[in-house]
Design a protein around this motif. Sequence first.
Motif, PDB file in Angstrom:
ATOM      1  N   PRO A   1       7.239  63.520  48.424  1.00  0.00           N
ATOM      2  CA  PRO A   1       6.657  62.571  47.472  1.00  0.00           C
ATOM      3  C   PRO A   1       6.878  63.089  46.050  1.00  0.00           C
ATOM      4  CG  PRO A   1       5.063  63.177  49.176  1.00  0.00           C
ATOM      5  CD  PRO A   1       6.216  64.104  49.314  1.00  0.00           C
TER       6      PRO A   1
ATOM      7  N   VAL B   1      -2.444  61.548  44.910  1.00  0.00           N
ATOM      8  CA  VAL B   1      -3.110  62.595  45.679  1.00  0.00           C
ATOM      9  C   VAL B   1      -3.168  63.858  44.817  1.00  0.00           C
ATOM     10  CG1 VAL B   1      -3.097  63.886  47.850  1.00  0.00           C
ATOM     11  CG2 VAL B   1      -2.108  61.602  47.763  1.00  0.00           C
TER      12      VAL B   1
ATOM     13  N   LYS C   1      -3.848  67.847  45.018  1.00  0.00           N
ATOM     14  CA  LYS C   1      -3.899  68.873  46.069  1.00  0.00           C
ATOM     15  C   LYS C   1      -4.023  70.278  45.483  1.00  0.00           C
ATOM     16  CE  LYS C   1      -1.184  67.937  49.676  1.00  0.00           C
ATOM     17  NZ  LYS C   1       0.081  67.811  50.448  1.00  0.00           N
TER      18      LYS C   1
ATOM     19  N   GLY D   1      -3.421  77.142  54.232  1.00  0.00           N
ATOM     20  CA  GLY D   1      -3.472  75.749  54.680  1.00  0.00           C
ATOM     21  C   GLY D   1      -4.884  75.327  55.022  1.00  0.00           C
ATOM     22  N   GLY D   2      -4.997  74.123  55.574  1.00  0.00           N
ATOM     23  CA  GLY D   2      -6.317  73.604  55.955  1.00  0.00           C
ATOM     24  C   GLY D   2      -7.103  73.131  54.756  1.00  0.00           C
ATOM     25  N   ARG D   3      -6.394  72.838  53.636  1.00  0.00           N
ATOM     26  CA  ARG D   3      -7.078  72.485  52.389  1.00  0.00           C
ATOM     27  C   ARG D   3      -7.776  71.141  52.483  1.00  0.00           C
ATOM     28  NH1 ARG D   3      -1.790  72.483  49.211  1.00  0.00           N
ATOM     29  NH2 ARG D   3      -1.272  71.553  51.217  1.00  0.00           N
ATOM     30  N   GLY D   4      -7.152  70.209  53.212  1.00  0.00           N
ATOM     31  CA  GLY D   4      -7.724  68.863  53.335  1.00  0.00           C
ATOM     32  C   GLY D   4      -9.160  68.907  53.821  1.00  0.00           C
TER      33      GLY D   4
ATOM     34  N   GLU E   1       0.423  64.127  43.083  1.00  0.00           N
ATOM     35  CA  GLU E   1       1.522  63.559  43.830  1.00  0.00           C
ATOM     36  C   GLU E   1       1.283  62.083  44.101  1.00  0.00           C
ATOM     37  OE1 GLU E   1       3.553  66.316  47.005  1.00  0.00           O
ATOM     38  OE2 GLU E   1       2.134  64.996  47.990  1.00  0.00           O
ATOM     39  N   GLN E   2       2.375  61.365  44.175  1.00  0.00           N
ATOM     40  CA  GLN E   2       2.351  59.962  44.551  1.00  0.00           C
ATOM     41  C   GLN E   2       1.759  59.841  45.965  1.00  0.00           C
ATOM     42  OE1 GLN E   2       6.477  59.436  45.609  1.00  0.00           O
ATOM     43  NE2 GLN E   2       6.443  57.433  44.630  1.00  0.00           N
ATOM     44  N   MET E   3       0.880  58.821  46.166  1.00  0.00           N
ATOM     45  CA  MET E   3       0.369  58.623  47.522  1.00  0.00           C
ATOM     46  C   MET E   3       1.343  57.711  48.275  1.00  0.00           C
ATOM     47  SD  MET E   3      -2.429  57.069  49.810  1.00  0.00           S
ATOM     48  CE  MET E   3      -1.609  55.615  49.592  1.00  0.00           C
ATOM     49  N   VAL E   4       1.795  58.177  49.421  1.00  0.00           N
ATOM     50  CA  VAL E   4       2.735  57.382  50.202  1.00  0.00           C
ATOM     51  C   VAL E   4       2.056  57.049  51.528  1.00  0.00           C
ATOM     52  CG1 VAL E   4       5.042  57.319  51.229  1.00  0.00           C
ATOM     53  CG2 VAL E   4       4.644  58.673  49.165  1.00  0.00           C
TER      54      VAL E   4
ATOM     55  N   GLU F   1       2.506  60.691  61.930  1.00  0.00           N
ATOM     56  CA  GLU F   1       2.573  62.074  61.443  1.00  0.00           C
ATOM     57  C   GLU F   1       3.146  62.990  62.519  1.00  0.00           C
ATOM     58  OE1 GLU F   1      -1.203  63.441  59.920  1.00  0.00           O
ATOM     59  OE2 GLU F   1      -0.953  62.286  58.078  1.00  0.00           O
TER      60      GLU F   1
ATOM     61  N   ASN G   1       3.926  70.064  57.816  1.00  0.00           N
ATOM     62  CA  ASN G   1       2.829  69.522  58.606  1.00  0.00           C
ATOM     63  C   ASN G   1       1.798  68.854  57.702  1.00  0.00           C
ATOM     64  OD1 ASN G   1       1.306  68.944  60.861  1.00  0.00           O
ATOM     65  ND2 ASN G   1       0.191  70.875  60.804  1.00  0.00           N
ATOM     66  N   PRO G   2       1.824  67.568  57.564  1.00  0.00           N
ATOM     67  CA  PRO G   2       2.571  66.632  58.394  1.00  0.00           C
ATOM     68  C   PRO G   2       3.928  66.250  57.811  1.00  0.00           C
ATOM     69  CG  PRO G   2       1.010  65.426  57.052  1.00  0.00           C
ATOM     70  CD  PRO G   2       0.845  66.875  56.701  1.00  0.00           C
TER      71      PRO G   2
ATOM     72  N   PHE H   1       5.261  65.759  53.720  1.00  0.00           N
ATOM     73  CA  PHE H   1       4.033  65.609  52.949  1.00  0.00           C
ATOM     74  C   PHE H   1       3.444  66.960  52.574  1.00  0.00           C
ATOM     75  CE2 PHE H   1       4.556  61.406  54.501  1.00  0.00           C
ATOM     76  CZ  PHE H   1       4.140  60.638  53.433  1.00  0.00           C
ATOM     77  N   ASP H   2       3.706  67.937  53.397  1.00  0.00           N
ATOM     78  CA  ASP H   2       3.305  69.290  53.034  1.00  0.00           C
ATOM     79  C   ASP H   2       4.553  70.157  53.155  1.00  0.00           C
ATOM     80  OD1 ASP H   2       1.835  71.442  52.285  1.00  0.00           O
ATOM     81  OD2 ASP H   2       0.594  71.571  54.088  1.00  0.00           O
TER      82      ASP H   2
HETATM   83  P1  ADP Z   1      -3.515  70.979  54.360  1.00  0.00           P
HETATM   84  O1  ADP Z   1      -2.649  71.158  55.568  1.00  0.00           O
HETATM   85  O2  ADP Z   1      -3.656  72.222  53.557  1.00  0.00           O
HETATM   86  O3  ADP Z   1      -4.836  70.343  54.697  1.00  0.00           O
HETATM   87  P2  ADP Z   1      -1.783  68.753  53.685  1.00  0.00           P
HETATM   88  O4  ADP Z   1      -0.662  68.855  52.737  1.00  0.00           O
HETATM   89  O5  ADP Z   1      -1.470  68.656  55.118  1.00  0.00           O
HETATM   90  O6  ADP Z   1      -2.784  69.950  53.372  1.00  0.00           O
HETATM   91  O7  ADP Z   1      -2.667  67.498  53.252  1.00  0.00           O
HETATM   92  C1  ADP Z   1      -3.772  67.020  54.022  1.00  0.00           C
HETATM   93  C2  ADP Z   1      -3.549  65.588  54.424  1.00  0.00           C
HETATM   94  O8  ADP Z   1      -3.478  64.742  53.281  1.00  0.00           O
HETATM   95  C3  ADP Z   1      -2.249  65.348  55.161  1.00  0.00           C
HETATM   96  O9  ADP Z   1      -2.408  65.533  56.536  1.00  0.00           O
HETATM   97  C4  ADP Z   1      -1.896  63.921  54.817  1.00  0.00           C
HETATM   98  O10 ADP Z   1      -2.467  63.043  55.759  1.00  0.00           O
HETATM   99  C5  ADP Z   1      -2.550  63.699  53.480  1.00  0.00           C
HETATM  100  N1  ADP Z   1      -1.555  63.709  52.371  1.00  0.00           N
HETATM  101  C6  ADP Z   1      -1.078  64.802  51.744  1.00  0.00           C
HETATM  102  N2  ADP Z   1      -0.192  64.470  50.784  1.00  0.00           N
HETATM  103  C7  ADP Z   1      -0.109  63.125  50.791  1.00  0.00           C
HETATM  104  C8  ADP Z   1       0.626  62.147  50.045  1.00  0.00           C
HETATM  105  N3  ADP Z   1       1.448  62.514  49.047  1.00  0.00           N
HETATM  106  N4  ADP Z   1       0.455  60.856  50.371  1.00  0.00           N
HETATM  107  C9  ADP Z   1      -0.377  60.493  51.346  1.00  0.00           C
HETATM  108  N5  ADP Z   1      -1.101  61.333  52.084  1.00  0.00           N
HETATM  109  C10 ADP Z   1      -0.981  62.642  51.822  1.00  0.00           C
END
Ligand code: ADP
Length: 386
Positions: free
Chosen positions: A20, A44, A46, A52-55, A99-102, A107, A199-200, A212-213
């Motif tokens: 993205p 988004v 971030k 990892g596991g930030r979400g 980041e742009q949300m896509v 996944e 992932n993902p 996405f990551d």
């Molecule tokens: P982490 O693994 O550290 O939790 P991620 O990069 O996997 O971080 O982000 C967490 C979740 O956020 C992803 O599983 C995804 O569903 C969502 N996400 C992350 N980036 C985007 C994006 N640019 N657009 C849409 N959804 C996103």
Amino acid sequence: MKIHEYQAKELFRKYNIPVPEGSVAFTPDEAAASAEKLGGYPVVVKAQIHAGGRGKGGGVKLAKSVDEVKKVASEIIGMTLVTRQTGPEGRLVGKVLVEQMVKIKREFYLSIVPDRATAKIVIMASQAGGMDIEEVAEETPEKIIKVFVDPLAGIQAYHCRELSFGLNLTSASGKKLITMVKNLYRLFIDYDCSLVEINPLGVTEDFAVIAFDAKVDIDSNAIYKHKDIQEYRDFGEEDPLELEASKFNLNYINLDGNIGNVVNGAGLAMATMDIIKQAGAEPANFLDVGGGATSEMVENAFRIILMDKKVKGILVNIFGGILRCDVFAQGVVQAAEKTDIDIPVVVRMEGTNVEEGRKILADSGLKLETAIDLKDAAKKIATLAA
Ligand code: ADP
């Protein structure tokens, strides 16, 4: 060496791996400016930390307007983010990726790592994307597809087909995945990676395949070859004691226990850690001062271990070969002159100039326990520290 997601995504762009659009920001105002460049909301935000596991920990948030970006960024920047990978102490967040949300339709998980057992490079993929892959591996290992690539022959078309069929992709996204895997493999080899992980990995409504990551770990022994990666090093993410030790060429790794140890030679250091454990205690570090250590290095080794507040005792295990025992003892005395050694220290020292070394320690007036052999030393320090 670990790098941040935004840096890994920069590498991805160089290798035509779709990500993205977005950029890094160090302040809420910069985050707002980054969002405005993207030309549409939501975006988004971030947290950028080496874990990892930030979400799940609250480090990934959606923002629907420029004001919301500022608000969310000001919450994330400066927060101590606790995730499964940071440990309970968490990590201070210093920057965010805006980041742009896509919209993601499906996944997946995709990674490349060296496999020691087969001496090959393994590409792993799974339909169980966006989840903790460790959990998938434990509970439903059949959901992980693995293909093994001979590093000399390189990646072949059949490897890619196996992945694409295994993930049950349509032909349109299957082709895109194949191109992505080939590019990712190239990046993995070019940069001497020890891990590349997405992932993902998302497939969108219009069959685009997007990372996405992005996680990229590079073999620290190869960093000297990659000038661009050297600039990616983030000292703020490193263990402060390990960082200090690296300035003096000490091979030091901070661990969880309470017995510090000072050893010469990596093999002896490993054995010493085992013996500490056998004596019922836990090592607080791995430390190899090296074969050709100087007394300054020994002094710094002691100073660094003493900075570690969880250390309740130090075990010294020196087999003097190239590093002479008198040089080592001099280092210990120098360290004691500069820093108060207020915890028990047990010394086991053998080898070249051992008599001189023992004399230097005995004449120093330092309260040091000596041991007859390694087993005795470990037992003594475990008892004293307890
Ligand atoms: P982490 O693994 O550290 O939790 P991620 O990069 O996997 O971080 O982000 C967490 C979740 O956020 C992803 O599983 C995804 O569903 C969502 N996400 C992350 N980036 C985007 C994006 N640019 N657009 C849409 N959804 C996103």
